[in-house]
Enzyme design. Structure first.
Site, short mmCIF file in Angstrom:
data_model
loop_
_atom_site.label_atom_id
_atom_site.label_comp_id
_atom_site.label_asym_id
_atom_site.label_seq_id
_atom_site.Cartn_x
_atom_site.Cartn_y
_atom_site.Cartn_z
N ASN A 111 -49.41 21.93 -57.80
CA ASN A 111 -50.60 21.97 -56.96
C ASN A 111 -50.53 23.22 -56.09
OD1 ASN A 111 -53.03 20.92 -55.71
ND2 ASN A 111 -51.79 20.38 -53.94
N HIS A 113 -51.73 24.42 -52.41
CA HIS A 113 -52.16 23.82 -51.14
C HIS A 113 -52.38 24.93 -50.11
CE1 HIS A 113 -52.62 20.77 -48.09
NE2 HIS A 113 -51.78 21.45 -47.32
N SER A 140 -49.26 27.45 -50.51
CA SER A 140 -48.02 27.04 -51.16
C SER A 140 -48.32 26.45 -52.52
CB SER A 140 -47.30 25.97 -50.33
OG SER A 140 -47.09 26.37 -49.00
N ASP A 149 -48.56 16.20 -50.74
CA ASP A 149 -48.16 17.58 -50.41
C ASP A 149 -46.69 17.67 -49.99
OD1 ASP A 149 -50.78 18.43 -50.94
OD2 ASP A 149 -51.41 18.04 -48.87
#
Length: 192
Positions: A111, A113, A140, A149
């Site tokens: 992912n 973020h 990130s 996260d």
């Protein structure tokens, strides 16, 4: 690249897919480490789906409304597997994945973020960084775990918070860095 070709990546989006577009562009340059095998969305009207389809990339869309999370995730999971996907890249995908889904793909979901994790997990990251008086913000790329996260951070890019910045101005500068960071980190990840 592996002897049997690039790693097949599935990208999950919920909107215009600007990070998806940067991942696709990188996958078509030089000696790509990965190939985008599927772009899938929880929003059939997502602009990024049309963009991908226009470029000959397979797409899948299904709204979770009225079918429940388990049935929705089972359908997404099947579409990813049918496309031969080996790694999932979340790119503006705005749904929380269930623990069951994450465990099925453990260690193979990335992912991007918009904060310097572990700071500002969740939403409104730019406004929170400005309100805290931070000098820097950024983005990130991390491995997705069951906790929001919270997975291993694979790479970050910093952006200075300028005097007079609002969340929109900061978000625009961070997005430029997201488009640079995500393709590089995804390529490094699939090569290892």
């Amino acid at each position: 690249m592996r002897p049997d070709g690039p790693v097949k990546v599935g990208i999950l989006i919920s909107g215009r897919g600007s990070n998806m577009q940067s991942l696709v562009a990188a996958s078509q340059d030089g000696d790509p480490a990965y190939h985008v095998a599927l772009v899938a969305s929880d929003k059939p009207e997502a602009a990024g789906l049309a963009w991908a389809a226009e470029r000959g990339i397979a797409t899948f869309a299904l709204s979770p409304k009225g079918i429940g999370k388990p049935a929705y995730e089972a359908a997404i999971d099947q579409a990813l597997r049918d496309a031969g996907v080996e790694v999932i890249a979340l790119a503006g995908y705005m749904r929380l994945l269930s623990g069951d889904f994450v465990r099925r793909w453990e260690g193979r979901i990335l992912n991007i973020h918009p904060s310097l994790l572990p700071l500002y997990k969740g939403l409104d990251t730019h406004a929170r960084a400005i309100a805290a008086g931070d000098a820097k913000a950024g983005c990130s790329v991390h491995i997705v775990t069951e906790e929001l996260d919270d997975g291993e951070v694979l790479g970050q890019a910093e952006v200075s918070i300028l005097p007079g910045d609002d969340a929109g101005a900061l978000a625009a500068r961070v997005l430029v860095e997201e488009h640079r960071l995500y393709p590089r980190i995804l390529s490094e990840f699939v090569r290892r």
